[in-house]
Design an enzyme around this catalytic site. Structure first.
Site, PDB file in Angstrom:
ATOM      1  N   PHE A 276      39.168  46.996 -73.415  1.00 31.39           N
ATOM      2  CA  PHE A 276      38.620  48.725 -73.593  1.00 31.39           C
ATOM      3  C   PHE A 276      39.447  49.205 -74.277  1.00 31.39           C
ATOM      4  O   PHE A 276      39.185  50.485 -74.705  1.00 31.39           O
ATOM      5  CB  PHE A 276      39.659  48.833 -72.409  1.00 31.39           C
ATOM      6  CG  PHE A 276      40.006  47.471 -70.935  1.00 31.39           C
ATOM      7  CD1 PHE A 276      39.585  47.260 -70.473  1.00 31.39           C
ATOM      8  CD2 PHE A 276      40.722  46.979 -70.683  1.00 31.39           C
ATOM      9  CE1 PHE A 276      38.798  46.321 -69.232  1.00 31.39           C
ATOM     10  CE2 PHE A 276      41.102  45.752 -70.049  1.00 31.39           C
ATOM     11  CZ  PHE A 276      39.770  46.327 -69.297  1.00 31.39           C
TER      12      PHE A 276
ATOM     13  N   THR B 251      34.534  39.569 -70.256  1.00 29.55           N
ATOM     14  CA  THR B 251      33.775  39.908 -69.936  1.00 29.55           C
ATOM     15  C   THR B 251      32.323  38.861 -70.098  1.00 29.55           C
ATOM     16  O   THR B 251      31.171  39.494 -68.740  1.00 29.55           O
ATOM     17  CB  THR B 251      33.145  40.998 -71.313  1.00 29.55           C
ATOM     18  OG1 THR B 251      33.021  40.258 -72.144  1.00 29.55           O
ATOM     19  CG2 THR B 251      33.586  42.363 -71.056  1.00 29.55           C
TER      20      THR B 251
ATOM     21  N   GLU C 171      30.794  49.476 -70.994  1.00 32.56           N
ATOM     22  CA  GLU C 171      30.930  50.841 -70.877  1.00 32.56           C
ATOM     23  C   GLU C 171      30.801  52.082 -69.629  1.00 32.56           C
ATOM     24  O   GLU C 171      30.955  52.480 -69.303  1.00 32.56           O
ATOM     25  CB  GLU C 171      31.016  51.426 -72.090  1.00 32.56           C
ATOM     26  CG  GLU C 171      32.035  50.623 -73.146  1.00 32.56           C
ATOM     27  CD  GLU C 171      32.116  51.237 -74.592  1.00 32.56           C
ATOM     28  OE1 GLU C 171      33.054  52.107 -74.883  1.00 32.56           O
ATOM     29  OE2 GLU C 171      31.888  50.322 -75.367  1.00 32.56           O
TER      30      GLU C 171
HETATM   31 MO1  MOS Z   1      34.999  50.057 -76.333  1.00 33.31          MO
HETATM   32  S1  MOS Z   1      36.098  51.844 -76.455  1.00 33.31           S
HETATM   33  O1  MOS Z   1      33.899  50.440 -78.085  1.00 33.31           O
HETATM   34  O2  MOS Z   1      35.889  48.424 -76.382  1.00 33.31           O
END
Ligand code: MOS
Length: 735
Positions: A237, A465, A702
């Site tokens: 994150f 992810t 994001e």
């Molecule tokens: Mo992201 S906030 O560029 O891992």
């Protein structure tokens, strides 16, 4: 492409649910000792002495490293303050304390308990200095951040202030967002091991290459002397995008103790020395005509930063590209405090900036009595209004349309407080989501083995992810092999280099490199078959050959074929390898590249108690080609869940006398749990982007969080008639 896009299960899923996935703190090394960071307990001043005599005498203690005895590191040429990248680290090189929670010592012992016990016996004496704490205090000395390429501190188009004066509707509002701390399930952890002058770091990171670079610079050794290994990350994150002090301290402690050292950050230590989302104060001025056309947009941001190093939360980036106005003025300023260095937190800039912009637009919609969706369409940017470039793809209009329809937006009665069910006030709100589509150069290698299986590698990361899965899919399609025959490996600086897994760029950067390497290996194999008289494909042209399910075949006559393994067998069983590099090209200058989306939320607010529930979210995105229906949807859903946290719960509370986080644990620092989440309905449009990269993928890491907090604030206003401009929207602000 046949497997790409399908929602196949995670290829690393079995390892994860059976405990077979080795996280950074879990690598078993012989003679492994345990290190614990000791953090400062004052926000500003100097350490006058650390009395470690009692601690040193304690059982199991192997080393105590303080500014009094830490190795002097080679002097470094540092980038100027404010240059984005790795922050200045606290490596016990002097006695200065610049924030509460700064690493000031490391205790190494044979067990974690012995290290903890000894750490408690350290007596630290300080000479405190006056600290700058609290936003109000820090704002007295605002600074302008150093402008970065593509990231100017201030921007101007047209005469925004002049247009503002002539606008029929003028609006001037102030929005604030708090400091938030990253809380991945797996906190930071590092195991450091020296073998002579060779350093191996098992580190939980979004950037193995970045950790290597920082270690090489810190210790003055060649990058080749540093290996960084990170096969699994339990969430990043943004906090694991930079290399923080503890990684280098672990290496220093390992050298001092003469054995490998494990330094796993405690949950509480997540709240100071390893970054945070800075607090922001954003003034939004909008001038509009009666029909909603924006005539002037002014967005002034102040974000908090530290005395150790600068970080700027780029809140106005979203304002510059999202709506079509040729008069715009944006500024960024910094308020410096005795706190840890802030850093990237998922959708840095966009998450916090869109809260202000999308709340302000909602306020404008009410003032003009225009539907909020209509107001956004009225100001729709067909081309990038900042760069004056066409978008590589943009389906935002469809996102609004489909989102509104699936949500039932038409059922919304316009007036605030007009929808209720007994004592429950019902509110509908929406906001736009957007995030840039970044891409960086990346390398990959592919090897086809004699048994017809393949191993594909790139030194990238899987933050939970789905990188393992998606890269396997891309490689399988390009190789013409089933997914079960392809193993993708990542997370090691011994592998071909990949960029930081941040800025939502992993698929767009590494995907094309994997595709190129796999395609090159397949082509090499096909060329071997063509040149081989023993092959049924002998004499065909390379373009005539297709690969599918482990076979090479004649495109025109698929019966003319042979197994890939057979080709290798006739060539002494030598594996076929190809290495490739992929990088963005001209398209970067020809197109503006962004993902877009629309978020619709329903809130239920208890009229008496002010509690806010979110029974449903409907979100629609145009993110190019989705690589995996299942992991992609999960990731977007995770972003929305975090958006609910940002909107309603998350805030690091400080005792401003001491600059110490008060809620530095997961009991008091609230994040959403299952019971907080209702239905989340996600639609990903079938968007074609022929320009962005060979895969047509724009990145989804994001965008999920962007717009959610504003949509919630807008829905809360619709439900209650109360406009909350200060996150999070907690019940005390509503009763
Ligand atoms: Mo992201 S906030 O560029 O891992």
């Amino acid at each position: 492409m046949s497997v790409v896009g399908q929602g196949i299960d995670r290829t690393d899923g079995f390892l994860k649910v059976t405990g077979g996935a080795t996280y950074s703190a879990e690598h078993g090394l012989a003679r492994l000792a345990h290190a614990l960071m000791v953090l400062s307990t004052i926000p500003s001043g100097k350490i006058s002495s650390i009395d470690d005599i009692a601690a040193r005498a304690m059982r199991g203690v192997l080393a105590i490293m303080t500014p009094q005895n830490a190795a002097q590191l080679p002097p470094q040429k540092r980038p100027p303050p404010g240059a984005m990248g790795n922050p200045r680290l606290s490596l016990l090189q002097d006695n200065n304390v610049q924030y509460n929670g700064q690493p000031i010592a490391v205790v190494v012992a044979d067990t974690l308990e012995h290290a903890q016990d000894a750490a408690r016996q350290l007596r630290v004496h300080y000479v405190p200095a006056k600290a700058v704490l609290g936003f109000g205090e820090a704002k007295k000395h605002l600074r302008t951040p150093a402008s970065q390429p593509e990231r100017p501190a201030d921007t101007t188009r047209g005469n925004a202030a002049g247009n503002m004066a002539h606008a029929s509707i003028k609006q001037d509002t102030l929005y604030t967002t708090p400091i938030e701390n990253h809380n991945p399930m797996e906190p930071h952890a590092t195991i450091a091991a020296w073998d002579g002058d060779m350093l191996t770091l098992y580190d939980s990171t979004q950037n193995v290459s970045g950790v290597r670079k920082t270690a090489a610079k810190t210790f003055g050794i060649a990058p080749e002397k540093v290996r960084v290994v990170c096969p699994f990350v339990g969430g990043g994150f943004g906090c694991k995008g930079n290399t923080w002090s503890h990684v280098m301290l672990a290496a220093m402690a390992a050298k001092m103790a003469g054995c490998p050292v494990k330094l796993a950050i405690e949950r509480t230590q997540m709240f100071a020395p390893v970054g945070a989302r800075p607090m922001t104060e954003q003034r939004l001025r909008l001038g509009a005509a009666k029909n909603g056309k924006l005539g002037a947009v002014l967005h002034d941001t102040v974000s908090s930063t530290s005395f150790v190093d600068d970080f700027t939360e780029p809140c106005s980036a979203v304002t510059r590209t999202l709506y079509n106005t040729d008069t715009l003025h944006t500024t960024q300023r910094l308020a410096t405090m005795n706190l840890g260095v802030p850093t990237y937190m998922r959708a840095p800039g966009e998450a916090s900036g869109s809260f202000a912009l999308e709340s302000a637009l909602d306020e404008l919609a009410y003032a003009l009595k225009i539907d909020p969706v209509q107001l956004r369409l009225q100001n729709y940017a067909e081309t990038d209004p900042e760069k004056h470039l066409p978008f590589s793809s943009k389906s935002l209009r469809e996102c609004y349309e489909i989102g509104a329809q699936k949500f039932g937006w038409a059922r919304r009665s316009a007036a605030p407080r007009s929808m209720r069910d007994g004592s429950t006030l019902i509110g509908y709100g929406m906001a736009t989501a957007t995030y840039p589509a970044h891409r960086s150069p990346a390398k990959a290698s592919a090897i086809i083995h004699p048994d017809g299986s393949a191993v594909v590698r790139s030194g990238t990361h899987d933050l939970g992810t789905g990188t393992y899965t998606v890269m396997t899919q891309i490689a399988a399609d390009a190789l013409g092999l089933p997914v079960s025959k392809v193993r993708f490996e990542l997370g090691d600086t011994d592998m071909p280099a990949a960029p930081v897994s941040g800025g939502s760029q992993t698929v767009a950067s590494v995907g094309p490199a994997v595709y190129a390497a796999a395609t090159a290996a397949r082509t090499k194999l096909a060329a071997m078959a063509l040149a081989d008289e023993a092959s049924p494909l002998h004499g065909l042209r390379i373009d005539d050959i297709v690969a599918d399910n482990g076979w090479l075949m004649d495109r025109a006559k698929p019966q003319r074929r042979e197994p890939m393994a057979a080709v290798i067998a006739r060539h002494d069983g030598t594996p076929v390898q190809a290495d490739s590099e992929a990088a963005p090209g001209e398209e970067k200058r020809q197109f503006s590249m962004h993902s877009f989306g629309a978020v619709f939320v329903e809130v239920h607010v208890d009229a008496d108690l002010g509690t806010v529930r979110v029974p449903r979210v409907v979100a629609t995105y145009g993110v190019g080609k989705l690589m995996n229906e299942k992991t992609g949807r999960s990731q977007l859903m995770g972003g929305i869940v975090w958006g609910i946290g940002m909107g309603l719960m998350e805030k690091t509370e400080f005792d401003w006398r001491y600059g110490r986080a008060l809620n530095a644990n997961l009991a008091d620092y609230h994040v959403p749990v299952n019971a907080d989440i209702g239905s989340i309905d996600i639609t990903v449009l079938d968007e074609q982007d022929p320009h962005i990269n060979v895969l047509g993928a724009k990145g989804i890491g994001e965008i999920g969080i962007v717009g959610v907090a504003a949509a919630l604030a807008n829905a809360v206003y619709h439900a209650t008639g109360k406009r909350i401009r200060d996150l999070p929207i907690t019940l005390d602000k509503l009763v």
